[in-house]
Write a protein that holds these residues in place. Sequence first.
Motif, PDB file in Angstrom:
ATOM      1  N   GLY A 121       3.353  -2.476  -3.708  1.00 20.43           N
ATOM      2  CA  GLY A 121       3.698  -2.533  -5.129  1.00 20.43           C
ATOM      3  C   GLY A 121       2.464  -2.535  -6.001  1.00 20.43           C
ATOM      4  O   GLY A 121       2.333  -3.309  -6.950  1.00 20.43           O
ATOM      5  N   THR A 122       1.556  -1.639  -5.705  1.00 25.20           N
ATOM      6  CA  THR A 122       0.237  -1.642  -6.334  1.00 25.20           C
ATOM      7  C   THR A 122       0.277  -1.592  -7.859  1.00 25.20           C
ATOM      8  O   THR A 122      -0.528  -2.234  -8.529  1.00 25.20           O
ATOM      9  CB  THR A 122      -0.593  -0.440  -5.822  1.00 25.20           C
ATOM     10  N   CYS A 123       1.215  -0.819  -8.402  1.00 24.53           N
ATOM     11  CA  CYS A 123       1.213  -0.665  -9.863  1.00 24.53           C
ATOM     12  C   CYS A 123       2.099  -1.688 -10.561  1.00 24.53           C
ATOM     13  O   CYS A 123       2.300  -1.625 -11.771  1.00 24.53           O
ATOM     14  CB  CYS A 123       1.632   0.756 -10.247  1.00 24.53           C
ATOM     15  N   GLY A 151       5.249  -2.219 -10.770  1.00 18.02           N
ATOM     16  CA  GLY A 151       6.473  -1.814 -11.453  1.00 18.02           C
ATOM     17  C   GLY A 151       6.302  -0.780 -12.536  1.00 18.02           C
ATOM     18  O   GLY A 151       7.244  -0.472 -13.260  1.00 18.02           O
ATOM     19  N   MET A 206       5.882   2.299 -12.059  1.00 21.37           N
ATOM     20  CA  MET A 206       6.326   3.584 -11.493  1.00 21.37           C
ATOM     21  C   MET A 206       5.177   4.568 -11.371  1.00 21.37           C
ATOM     22  O   MET A 206       5.278   5.743 -11.733  1.00 21.37           O
ATOM     23  CB  MET A 206       7.448   4.197 -12.328  1.00 21.37           C
ATOM     24  N   ALA A 207       4.059   4.096 -10.908  1.00 23.15           N
ATOM     25  CA  ALA A 207       2.886   4.947 -10.783  1.00 23.15           C
ATOM     26  C   ALA A 207       2.292   4.932  -9.376  1.00 23.15           C
ATOM     27  O   ALA A 207       1.221   5.471  -9.172  1.00 23.15           O
ATOM     28  CB  ALA A 207       1.823   4.514 -11.778  1.00 23.15           C
ATOM     29  N   CYS A 257       6.014   0.689  -3.313  1.00 28.88           N
ATOM     30  CA  CYS A 257       7.108  -0.287  -3.240  1.00 28.88           C
ATOM     31  C   CYS A 257       8.365   0.365  -2.674  1.00 28.88           C
ATOM     32  O   CYS A 257       9.441  -0.203  -2.732  1.00 28.88           O
ATOM     33  CB  CYS A 257       7.410  -0.840  -4.625  1.00 28.88           C
ATOM     34  N   LEU A 312      12.651   3.011  -5.229  1.00 28.01           N
ATOM     35  CA  LEU A 312      11.479   2.185  -5.517  1.00 28.01           C
ATOM     36  C   LEU A 312      11.989   0.769  -5.769  1.00 28.01           C
ATOM     37  O   LEU A 312      12.794   0.541  -6.683  1.00 28.01           O
ATOM     38  CB  LEU A 312      10.752   2.704  -6.762  1.00 28.01           C
TER      39      LEU A 312
HETATM   40 FE1  FES Z   1       4.440   1.040  -8.155  1.00 27.93          FE
HETATM   41 FE2  FES Z   1       7.001   0.444  -7.805  1.00 27.93          FE
HETATM   42  S1  FES Z   1       5.334  -0.893  -7.784  1.00 27.93           S
HETATM   43  S2  FES Z   1       6.119   2.351  -8.257  1.00 27.93           S
END
Ligand code: FES
Length: 111
Positions: free
Chosen positions: A38-40, A42, A44-45, A49, A84
């Motif tokens: 879950g690098t970003c 949430g 969506m980049a 995740c 995701l």
């Molecule tokens: Fe990066 Fe879901 S946490 S797209």
Amino acid sequence: MIRVRFVSADGLAVEEVEGADGDSLLRLAQAHGQPLEGTCEGAMACSTCHVIVAPEDFGRLPPASEEEEDMLDLAAGATRTSRLSCQITLTSDLEGLTVRVPAEARDMRGR
Ligand code: FES
């Protein structure tokens, strides 16, 4: 509480956890030590995740947005029932949801 089952990439380990209405599936997974980066966080980049939803549960989820679909196209090992996890919010409709953590996210199998 809403029960969610996380299945390991090899299908051998199943962990059943409980989340609350409104929890993010990604956060719940991370809180229970599931190997989702879950690098970003949430935005969506990243698509790290990514989870594979059990086919029988897939229809209970609200449909993915176009942005989510685009990210899933880039996710390693994505399948027809991939989502995701940062985009999934728990509701009572999702009681008993089962998702699998993709092998690629764990990177432990030496393939
Ligand atoms: Fe990066 Fe879901 S946490 S797209």
